[in-house]
Design a protein around this motif. Structure first.
Motif, PDB file in Angstrom:
ATOM      1  N   UNK A  15       0.819  -1.067   0.039  1.00  0.00           N
ATOM      2  CA  UNK A  15      -0.030   0.065  -0.028  1.00  0.00           C
ATOM      3  C   UNK A  15       0.845   1.007  -0.074  1.00  0.00           C
ATOM      4  N   UNK A  16       0.878   2.158   0.909  1.00  0.00           N
ATOM      5  CA  UNK A  16       1.490   3.254   1.148  1.00  0.00           C
ATOM      6  C   UNK A  16       2.921   3.015   1.609  1.00  0.00           C
ATOM      7  N   UNK A  17       3.073   1.936   2.319  1.00  0.00           N
ATOM      8  CA  UNK A  17       4.496   1.681   2.956  1.00  0.00           C
ATOM      9  C   UNK A  17       5.307   1.339   1.858  1.00  0.00           C
ATOM     10  N   UNK A  18       6.697   1.827   1.903  1.00  0.00           N
ATOM     11  CA  UNK A  18       7.629   1.340   0.942  1.00  0.00           C
ATOM     12  C   UNK A  18       8.812   0.255   1.360  1.00  0.00           C
ATOM     13  N   UNK A  19       8.460  -0.951   1.411  1.00  0.00           N
ATOM     14  CA  UNK A  19       9.515  -1.670   1.949  1.00  0.00           C
ATOM     15  C   UNK A  19      10.821  -1.768   1.294  1.00  0.00           C
ATOM     16  N   UNK A  20      10.956  -1.645   0.004  1.00  0.00           N
ATOM     17  CA  UNK A  20      12.051  -1.705  -0.695  1.00  0.00           C
ATOM     18  C   UNK A  20      11.893  -0.509  -1.679  1.00  0.00           C
ATOM     19  N   UNK A  21      12.933   0.526  -1.492  1.00  0.00           N
ATOM     20  CA  UNK A  21      13.038   1.455  -2.514  1.00  0.00           C
ATOM     21  C   UNK A  21      13.961   1.621  -3.456  1.00  0.00           C
ATOM     22  N   UNK A  22      14.177   0.492  -4.387  1.00  0.00           N
ATOM     23  CA  UNK A  22      15.139   0.717  -5.327  1.00  0.00           C
ATOM     24  C   UNK A  22      16.469  -0.057  -4.983  1.00  0.00           C
ATOM     25  N   UNK A  23      16.270  -1.242  -4.715  1.00  0.00           N
ATOM     26  CA  UNK A  23      17.360  -2.071  -4.328  1.00  0.00           C
ATOM     27  C   UNK A  23      18.242  -2.572  -5.732  1.00  0.00           C
ATOM     28  N   UNK A  24      19.532  -2.317  -5.536  1.00  0.00           N
ATOM     29  CA  UNK A  24      20.348  -2.981  -6.640  1.00  0.00           C
ATOM     30  C   UNK A  24      21.644  -3.548  -5.910  1.00  0.00           C
ATOM     31  N   UNK A  25      21.518  -4.923  -6.252  1.00  0.00           N
ATOM     32  CA  UNK A  25      22.434  -5.881  -5.675  1.00  0.00           C
ATOM     33  C   UNK A  25      22.890  -6.953  -6.801  1.00  0.00           C
ATOM     34  N   UNK A  26      24.267  -7.138  -6.542  1.00  0.00           N
ATOM     35  CA  UNK A  26      24.900  -8.396  -7.622  1.00  0.00           C
ATOM     36  C   UNK A  26      25.384  -9.349  -6.883  1.00  0.00           C
ATOM     37  N   UNK A  52      11.173 -16.181  -4.847  1.00  0.00           N
ATOM     38  CA  UNK A  52       9.729 -16.467  -5.547  1.00  0.00           C
ATOM     39  C   UNK A  52       8.414 -16.490  -5.017  1.00  0.00           C
ATOM     40  N   UNK A  53       8.422 -16.057  -3.672  1.00  0.00           N
ATOM     41  CA  UNK A  53       7.071 -16.022  -3.187  1.00  0.00           C
ATOM     42  C   UNK A  53       6.452 -14.654  -2.598  1.00  0.00           C
ATOM     43  N   UNK A  54       7.342 -13.534  -3.301  1.00  0.00           N
ATOM     44  CA  UNK A  54       6.785 -12.160  -3.263  1.00  0.00           C
ATOM     45  C   UNK A  54       6.959 -11.477  -4.521  1.00  0.00           C
ATOM     46  N   UNK A  55       6.163 -10.943  -4.997  1.00  0.00           N
ATOM     47  CA  UNK A  55       6.287  -9.935  -6.495  1.00  0.00           C
ATOM     48  C   UNK A  55       7.000  -8.678  -6.238  1.00  0.00           C
ATOM     49  N   UNK A  56       7.806  -8.155  -6.667  1.00  0.00           N
ATOM     50  CA  UNK A  56       8.314  -6.667  -6.809  1.00  0.00           C
ATOM     51  C   UNK A  56       7.062  -5.859  -7.504  1.00  0.00           C
ATOM     52  N   UNK A  57       7.101  -4.713  -6.859  1.00  0.00           N
ATOM     53  CA  UNK A  57       6.295  -3.737  -7.263  1.00  0.00           C
ATOM     54  C   UNK A  57       6.672  -3.341  -8.794  1.00  0.00           C
ATOM     55  N   UNK A  58       7.962  -2.898  -8.937  1.00  0.00           N
ATOM     56  CA  UNK A  58       8.721  -2.633  -9.981  1.00  0.00           C
ATOM     57  C   UNK A  58      10.205  -2.859  -9.821  1.00  0.00           C
ATOM     58  N   UNK A  59      10.918  -2.867 -11.046  1.00  0.00           N
ATOM     59  CA  UNK A  59      12.142  -3.258 -11.115  1.00  0.00           C
ATOM     60  C   UNK A  59      12.419  -4.786 -11.470  1.00  0.00           C
ATOM     61  N   UNK A  60      13.608  -5.359 -11.240  1.00  0.00           N
ATOM     62  CA  UNK A  60      13.711  -6.608 -11.666  1.00  0.00           C
ATOM     63  C   UNK A  60      14.840  -7.525 -10.802  1.00  0.00           C
ATOM     64  N   UNK A  61      14.587  -8.665 -11.000  1.00  0.00           N
ATOM     65  CA  UNK A  61      15.549  -9.560 -10.166  1.00  0.00           C
ATOM     66  C   UNK A  61      15.770 -10.747 -10.791  1.00  0.00           C
ATOM     67  N   UNK A  62      16.965 -11.062 -11.177  1.00  0.00           N
ATOM     68  CA  UNK A  62      17.211 -12.356 -12.191  1.00  0.00           C
ATOM     69  C   UNK A  62      18.203 -13.293 -11.142  1.00  0.00           C
ATOM     70  N   UNK A  63      17.676 -14.592 -10.952  1.00  0.00           N
ATOM     71  CA  UNK A  63      18.520 -15.489 -10.563  1.00  0.00           C
ATOM     72  C   UNK A  63      19.088 -16.473 -11.620  1.00  0.00           C
ATOM     73  N   UNK A  64      20.364 -16.567 -11.708  1.00  0.00           N
ATOM     74  CA  UNK A  64      20.916 -17.443 -12.667  1.00  0.00           C
ATOM     75  C   UNK A  64      20.448 -17.075 -14.094  1.00  0.00           C
ATOM     76  N   UNK A  65      20.150 -15.621 -14.238  1.00  0.00           N
ATOM     77  CA  UNK A  65      19.588 -14.776 -15.659  1.00  0.00           C
ATOM     78  C   UNK A  65      18.204 -15.266 -15.763  1.00  0.00           C
ATOM     79  N   UNK A  66      17.338 -15.711 -14.813  1.00  0.00           N
ATOM     80  CA  UNK A  66      15.989 -15.863 -15.219  1.00  0.00           C
ATOM     81  C   UNK A  66      15.217 -15.238 -13.915  1.00  0.00           C
ATOM     82  N   UNK A  67      13.779 -14.778 -14.184  1.00  0.00           N
ATOM     83  CA  UNK A  67      12.845 -14.340 -13.282  1.00  0.00           C
ATOM     84  C   UNK A  67      12.370 -15.378 -12.347  1.00  0.00           C
ATOM     85  N   UNK A  68      12.148 -15.072 -11.112  1.00  0.00           N
ATOM     86  CA  UNK A  68      11.750 -15.878 -10.170  1.00  0.00           C
ATOM     87  C   UNK A  68      10.698 -16.816 -10.634  1.00  0.00           C
TER      88      UNK A  68
END
Lengths: 231, 252
Positions: A15-26, A52-68
């Motif tokens: 909702x209005x709470x921002x849990x992650x605000x643009x995380x960049x991790x490699x 793979x049990x929570x969907x991001x609001x936006x942005x991307x996460x790749x694991x071994x080159x694939x989406x969860x």
């Protein structure tokens, strides 16, 4: 070395709470990342997205080159910070369950880990203490030959002796080709494991880098840096 | 999917055993009361127990899905490398097994009770003569059962995605369930008026004509073709959508 995980501008809102605000991790293959921060900083949210049990609001996460999805779930071994086993299970049932569903599950390894953790296959899951339950969870997760292990607070609420045992189990079972993300606020006990660290606060990565370089640069342990950062 | 079913059964077989024994013991007790209780009461109680079984199995089917969708065990189930349809379908199969087991058992026990009832010969003869009617009733009840479960799965899943809060999510799922039921009912009614073509199955016509002991108010079971096709497509669509949501949208 290739990347096992890459998160780009990862945002998660409740909702209005921002849990992650643009995380960049490699995270490179074969590396261990310490994801450090206080409660409510976004560590669990990030790990749940990677599992793979929570969907991001936006942005991307790749694991071994694939989406969860199905593939990433087959190569990620995830330890949540709750008891997720069915109440009817005995230790033996939990082992068989993992063996049946994960092709990378190593039964011999699980037997060794059960011995090491002093767990009885006939014990009911509901009869185990918190420490024993955590050992069982760890046994299950480490018995997989996964590409990426994700541990959410593996030492939370555990007495110091058990903590050492859990850390020893993690060290003994690290493979060179597998990677790990470990979240914890008990940094002192486990910081020797980390290759990289990322400090997370209020949904942002506020400091990240190679653990040894940070120690040298700041002249402090990771635990001391953590206390300084969150002071 | 078979492995999912295997582990669900492994966790529930003791309940099945206990519930079956309880049902059998209740009916044996009722049989012994045929001479002391008022006429036909043991059979009525046995029949009511069968209906209670239906309600219990239905609630159990919904809870089976809700447990993993809203509880901590979801972390185990939804991190497995399994497709959404396999997860949802395994739950449905377990519920169908439970339905078949307990409804058949309670039906058989009620019939045995009937055999011990005084002056029930006409009714027994009728049931034996029109066994197909029992089968039709069973199939009709099973299809209704499956439809309710499919709609429950969808309602619970969509509510979980819309609301992270467990309490509100469950309340919302009930609202979604009632709303979609209402829409399906209205749309079916509209289709029945628009295309009033029925497939008339007559499982009870013989009974209604020949047996004075059974006061059935209907002789045929009219199945509206358009409404049936519509409902079948809707429930297949809801199941497919639920599977998609588990795969792509689930937030635990």
């Amino acid at each position: 070395m290739g990347l096992i995980l890459k998160a780009t501008n990862l945002i998660k809102n409740y909702y209005s709470k921002k849990a992650l605000k643009g995380i960049n991790i490699e995270l490179e293959e074969g590396k261990i990342l310490g994801l450090l921060g206080p409660n409510g900083s976004g560590k669990t949210t990030f790990m749940k997205i990677a599992a793979g049990i929570l969907r991001p609001t936006s942005g991307e996460i790749l694991i071994d080159g694939q989406k969860p999805g199905i593939y990433t779930k087959s190569i990620v071994s995830y330890l949540p910070d709750i008891n997720y086993l069915y109440k009817w299970m005995r230790v033996r049932d939990a082992i068989n369950f993992f063996k049946d569903f994960y092709v990378d599950f190593d039964l011999e390894k699980s037997k060794r880990l059960l011995d090491f953790m002093k767990l009885d296959e006939n014990d009911k899951v509901t009869s185990l203490s918190k420490g024993m339950l955590e050992k069982l969870h760890l046994t299950l997760v480490l018995s997989r030959n996964a590409k990426l292990y994700i541990f959410d607070e593996p030492l939370g609420g555990i007495d110091p002796n058990t903590r050492e045992k859990i850390i020893d189990a993690i060290i003994d079972n690290i493979r060179e080709d597998s990677s790990m993300i470990i979240s914890t606020h008990l940094v002192r006990d486990i910081e020797r494991l980390f290759d990289d660290v990322a400090f997370i606060s209020d949904g942002n990565i506020i400091l990240k880098g190679n653990a040894e370089e940070l120690r040298t640069e700041k002249g402090k342990s990771i635990d001391e840096i953590l206390r300084e950062v969150y002071a | 999917m078979l492995k999912l079913i295997k582990y669900e059964l492994a966790g529930r077989y003791k309940y099945y055993l206990g519930f079956s024994i309880a049902l059998i013991l209740l009916n044996i007790y009722l049989i012994t009361k045929n001479n002391t209780w008022s006429h036909g009461l043991p059979f009525v109680v046995s029949f009511m127990a069968g209906f209670a079984c239906f309600v219990a199995v239905l609630i159990s089917g919904v809870m089976l899905y809700q447990r993993d969708m809203y509880g901590d065990t979801g972390y185990l189930l939804f991190t497995l490398p399994q497709r959404g349809y396999a997860i949802a379908f395994s739950k449905l199969i377990i519920s169908i097994i439970e339905f078949t087991l307990f409804i058949t058992l309670s039906g058989v026990m009620a019939f045995i009770n009937l055999l011990y009832m005084h002056e029930a010969k006409a009714l027994i003869d009728t049931i034996l003569q029109y066994k197909i009617s029992v089968l039709y009733t069973f199939i009709f009840a099973l299809l209704t059962f499956i439809a309710v479960l499919v709609l429950s799965y969808f309602s619970l899943t969509i509510s979980k995605i819309a609301f992270y809060n467990k309490k509100y999510g469950k309340i919302l799922s009930l609202v979604v369930f009632l709303l979609i039921s209402y829409i399906i009912g209205k749309a079916s009614g509209f289709l029945i008026n628009l295309f009033p073509y029925n497939l008339n199955i007559s499982p009870f016509s013989g009974i209604a004509q020949r047996s004075g002991a059974v006061a059935l108010s209907f002789a045929v079971l009219p199945i509206n073709i358009a409404s049936t096709i519509f409902q079948t497509l809707v429930y297949i669509g809801l199941f497919t959508l639920t599977s998609y949501l588990i795969d792509k949208k689930i937030d635990l």
